[in-house]
Motif scaffolding. Structure first.
Motif, short mmCIF file in Angstrom:
data_model
loop_
_atom_site.label_atom_id
_atom_site.label_comp_id
_atom_site.label_asym_id
_atom_site.label_seq_id
_atom_site.Cartn_x
_atom_site.Cartn_y
_atom_site.Cartn_z
N ASN A 2 0.87 -1.17 0.00
CA ASN A 2 0.00 0.00 0.00
C ASN A 2 0.91 1.23 0.00
O ASN A 2 1.59 1.51 0.98
N CYS A 3 0.91 1.96 -1.09
CA CYS A 3 1.84 3.07 -1.29
C CYS A 3 1.44 4.33 -0.53
O CYS A 3 2.21 5.31 -0.50
N ALA A 4 0.24 4.34 0.05
CA ALA A 4 -0.26 5.49 0.82
C ALA A 4 -0.28 6.76 -0.03
O ALA A 4 -0.05 7.86 0.47
N ARG A 5 -0.54 6.60 -1.33
CA ARG A 5 -0.72 7.72 -2.27
C ARG A 5 0.57 8.52 -2.46
O ARG A 5 0.53 9.68 -2.89
N ALA A 6 1.71 7.94 -2.13
CA ALA A 6 2.98 8.66 -2.20
C ALA A 6 3.90 8.01 -3.22
O ALA A 6 3.89 6.78 -3.41
N LEU A 7 4.70 8.83 -3.89
CA LEU A 7 5.71 8.34 -4.81
C LEU A 7 6.83 7.68 -4.01
O LEU A 7 7.33 8.26 -3.05
N ILE A 8 7.20 6.48 -4.38
CA ILE A 8 8.24 5.78 -3.63
C ILE A 8 9.60 6.43 -3.86
O ILE A 8 9.84 7.05 -4.89
N ASP A 9 10.50 6.29 -2.87
CA ASP A 9 11.90 6.63 -3.07
C ASP A 9 12.55 5.44 -3.78
O ASP A 9 12.65 4.35 -3.21
N VAL A 10 12.96 5.62 -5.00
CA VAL A 10 13.41 4.52 -5.85
C VAL A 10 14.58 3.77 -5.24
O VAL A 10 14.59 2.53 -5.17
N SER A 11 15.60 4.48 -4.78
CA SER A 11 16.80 3.82 -4.28
C SER A 11 16.51 3.02 -3.01
O SER A 11 16.99 1.88 -2.87
N SER A 12 15.73 3.59 -2.08
CA SER A 12 15.39 2.86 -0.85
C SER A 12 14.54 1.64 -1.16
O SER A 12 14.74 0.57 -0.58
N PHE A 13 13.58 1.79 -2.06
CA PHE A 13 12.71 0.67 -2.41
C PHE A 13 13.52 -0.45 -3.06
O PHE A 13 13.32 -1.63 -2.78
N ALA A 14 14.45 -0.08 -3.93
CA ALA A 14 15.28 -1.09 -4.60
C ALA A 14 16.14 -1.84 -3.59
O ALA A 14 16.27 -3.07 -3.65
N LEU A 15 16.71 -1.13 -2.64
CA LEU A 15 17.63 -1.74 -1.69
C LEU A 15 16.92 -2.55 -0.62
O LEU A 15 17.29 -3.69 -0.33
N LEU A 16 15.89 -1.99 -0.03
CA LEU A 16 15.27 -2.58 1.15
C LEU A 16 14.13 -3.54 0.84
O LEU A 16 13.85 -4.46 1.61
N VAL A 17 13.45 -3.32 -0.28
CA VAL A 17 12.28 -4.14 -0.60
C VAL A 17 12.56 -5.14 -1.72
O VAL A 17 12.30 -6.34 -1.58
N LEU A 18 13.11 -4.67 -2.81
CA LEU A 18 13.28 -5.55 -3.96
C LEU A 18 14.52 -6.43 -3.85
O LEU A 18 14.49 -7.61 -4.23
N ASP A 19 15.61 -5.89 -3.35
CA ASP A 19 16.85 -6.67 -3.29
C ASP A 19 16.68 -7.99 -2.54
O ASP A 19 17.17 -9.03 -2.98
N LEU A 62 13.06 -1.74 -9.95
CA LEU A 62 13.35 -3.12 -10.33
C LEU A 62 14.59 -3.19 -11.21
O LEU A 62 15.41 -4.11 -11.07
N ASN A 63 14.75 -2.25 -12.11
CA ASN A 63 15.95 -2.24 -12.96
C ASN A 63 17.22 -2.09 -12.14
O ASN A 63 18.23 -2.74 -12.41
N ILE A 64 17.18 -1.22 -11.12
CA ILE A 64 18.35 -1.04 -10.26
C ILE A 64 18.70 -2.34 -9.56
O ILE A 64 19.86 -2.78 -9.53
N THR A 65 17.69 -3.00 -8.99
CA THR A 65 17.93 -4.25 -8.28
C THR A 65 18.44 -5.33 -9.22
O THR A 65 19.38 -6.07 -8.90
N ALA A 66 17.82 -5.45 -10.38
CA ALA A 66 18.22 -6.49 -11.34
C ALA A 66 19.67 -6.30 -11.78
O ALA A 66 20.42 -7.27 -11.94
N GLN A 67 20.07 -5.07 -11.98
CA GLN A 67 21.44 -4.80 -12.42
C GLN A 67 22.46 -5.16 -11.35
O GLN A 67 23.57 -5.58 -11.67
N THR A 68 22.10 -4.99 -10.09
CA THR A 68 23.05 -5.36 -9.03
C THR A 68 23.19 -6.86 -8.89
O THR A 68 24.16 -7.33 -8.28
N GLN A 69 22.24 -7.62 -9.44
CA GLN A 69 22.28 -9.07 -9.35
C GLN A 69 22.90 -9.73 -10.58
O GLN A 69 22.95 -10.95 -10.66
N GLY A 70 23.34 -8.95 -11.54
CA GLY A 70 23.92 -9.50 -12.76
C GLY A 70 23.28 -8.90 -13.99
O GLY A 70 22.56 -7.91 -13.93
#
Length: 473
Positions: A12-29, A72-80
């Motif tokens: 639930n995004c709470a109507r807010a734009l996500i911080d891309v770098s934090s989301f990639a590191l803490l959620v997607l990674d 997602l692109n940031i996370t995918a790139q860090t994985q190869g």
């Protein structure tokens, strides 16, 4: 390819734009750390944007969808050298669904169907569901495989159990899948990213809608996943002012009176599902994570506590709440701990009992293997935790675990014969409401309104002068 590895995330995004770098590191990674990178990544997103932008759709949502693509692109790139293509990006009002596939399997997509239903005020999409059914080509003479993903957001508030059950029934009745576009096995016309509630949802017809509901498909090799903010709570009434003193706190001791597991016995969803009132035929992996709602937003010692209040809740002033000086660092520490839920700081909103609102369920099959079901670190942009499911599904009969022949997902409710007309009418109401709210609640909208008013006033003056000149002549 004998199996597909999936990662499904609800947030639930709470109507807010996500911080891309934090989301990639803490959620997607963390989604990529289980054995291998996933073949398919699915995002179920609720309150993806403010209501005006959500109702207008199209370009007004592009930045919100785009932020998840970038993360997602940031996370995918860090994985190869992994590349993901966004094959589905759909919304019905404030609820959205995004599906990504690795570039090396996109050519196996043979077709995509989508559908949606609003269950909010006047059937508009402040609450509702959006779904996608993807057909994957089998190898050789193997039967094709279907994966169905549904993102849902049901009615809020503790006492609205019956309303949530009714919302689910209306979603089943009105979410009918229609073709998005066909693709060839060579991948020559693979769907690309789209940022609006596209017309195919409303403009296609099908000879047999009953074969294209949430619970049915044209094959026995079919998998169904439901993810979302289902809003079932752990109380039927709002909590007393001092109830928060006994709410869950971080501990590794499951016998402690404040361990989160003590709250599971009062989970409304478990009770209602066991009684056959909601989410029929679906199952859930064991919950071994703390309640996902409602957290106070982490804030620094130099700022006042603030709360956006998703689901229409009013923000509450809690000047005595603990202070997190660095929520990003705290989340990092929790992620790498052996017991992450015991090392975090939990700051509960005092006017909502901690609950497991955010859930992921599935239709059971011997060919579906759950690998992990977990909640992810708290983010400062939302009062909900993200929740993720890691699973694999068989797409080949060779491994002996394929879906059982003749297995059926029997729908608990019939299709509403007027689903298409009612969705078209609701969509028009959404657009009108979106325009009004955009003009009233956004800086850009107010500037447009002022410009139009000035233009009309100037036009009226010019017309008056012209008519006065004509009378004088």
């Amino acid at each position: 390819m004998t199996s597909l590895d999936l990662r499904i995330l609800t947030f639930n995004c709470a109507r807010a734009l996500i911080d891309v770098s934090s989301f990639a590191l803490l959620v997607l990674d963390p989604l990529f750390t289980h054995q291998s990178t996933p073949d398919i990544v699915v995002f179920s997103l609720q309150e993806i944007a403010p209501i005006a932008q959500s109702f207008l759709g199209g370009s007004y949502l592009q930045s919100y969808f785009g932020a998840f693509v970038d993360a997602l692109n940031i996370t995918a790139q860090t994985q190869g050298e992994h590349v993901y293509e966004n094959i589905v990006a759909k919304n019905v009002g404030m609820t959205a669904l995004m599906v990504f596939a690795k570039s090396d399997i996109v050519d196996r997509v043979r077709g995509i169907e989508t559908g949606g239903a609003g269950v909010g005020m006047a059937e508009m999409g402040n609450k509702g569901a959006v779904g996608a059914r993807i057909r994957w080509a089998g190898s050789g003479e193997e039967e094709d495989t279907y994966t169905t993903f549904v993102a849902a957001h049901l009615a809020p508030m503790e006492g609205a159990v019956q309303r949530r059950n009714e919302d689910w029934g209306n979603i089943v009745r009105n979410l009918v899948f229609t073709p998005e576009r066909a693709t060839s096995t060579s991948g020559t016309s693979v769907p690309g990213t789209a940022y609006d509630e596209q017309q195919p949802l409303l403009s296609h017809t099908d000879s047999s809608p009953s074969q294209h509901t949430i619970y049915t498909s044209s094959t026995t090799r079919s998998y169904l996943f439901l993810a979302g903010d289902l809003n079932y709570r752990t109380r039927d009434t709002p909590p007393d002012p001092n109830a928060y003193k006994s709410w869950p706190q971080p501990t590794s001791n499951r016998n402690a009176p404040y361990h989160f597991s003590k709250f599971l016995s009062s989970d409304q969803l478990t009770h209602e599902k066991d009684a056959g009132h909601t989410l029929h035929h679906l199952e859930e992996a064991p919950i071994n994570f703390p309640p996902t709602y409602k957290y106070e937003h982490p804030f620094s010692s130099s700022s006042e506590p603030q709360e956006t209040g998703s689901d229409g809740d009013d923000g509450s002033d809690d000047s005595n709440a603990p202070v997190i000086t660095n929520d990003l660092q705290a989340a990092k520490n929790a992620r790498f701990s052996k017991d992450p839920y015991a090392t975090e700081t939990w700051i509960w909103a005092k006017h909502r009992a901690p609950s497991w609102c955010d859930r992921i369920l599935f239709f059971p099959s011997p060919a579906l293997k759950v690998q992990k079901y977990a909640a992810l670190p708290i983010l400062s942009t939302s009062d909900h935790r993200p929740v993720a499911l890691a699973a694999s599904i068989s797409v080949s009969a060779q491994d002996g675990t394929a879906a059982q022949e003749g297995e059926e997902m029997e729908s608990p409710f019939p299709v509403n014969p007027l689903w298409k007309r009612e969705r078209e009418q609701a969509r028009r109401r959404e657009q009108v409401a979106g325009v009004v709210l955009y003009l009233a609640t956004t800086n850009e909208g107010r500037m447009i309104a002022v410009a139009v008013a000035v233009g009309l006033f100037a036009g009226a003056l010019a017309l008056r002068r012209y008519l006065g000149y004509q009378v004088f002549l």
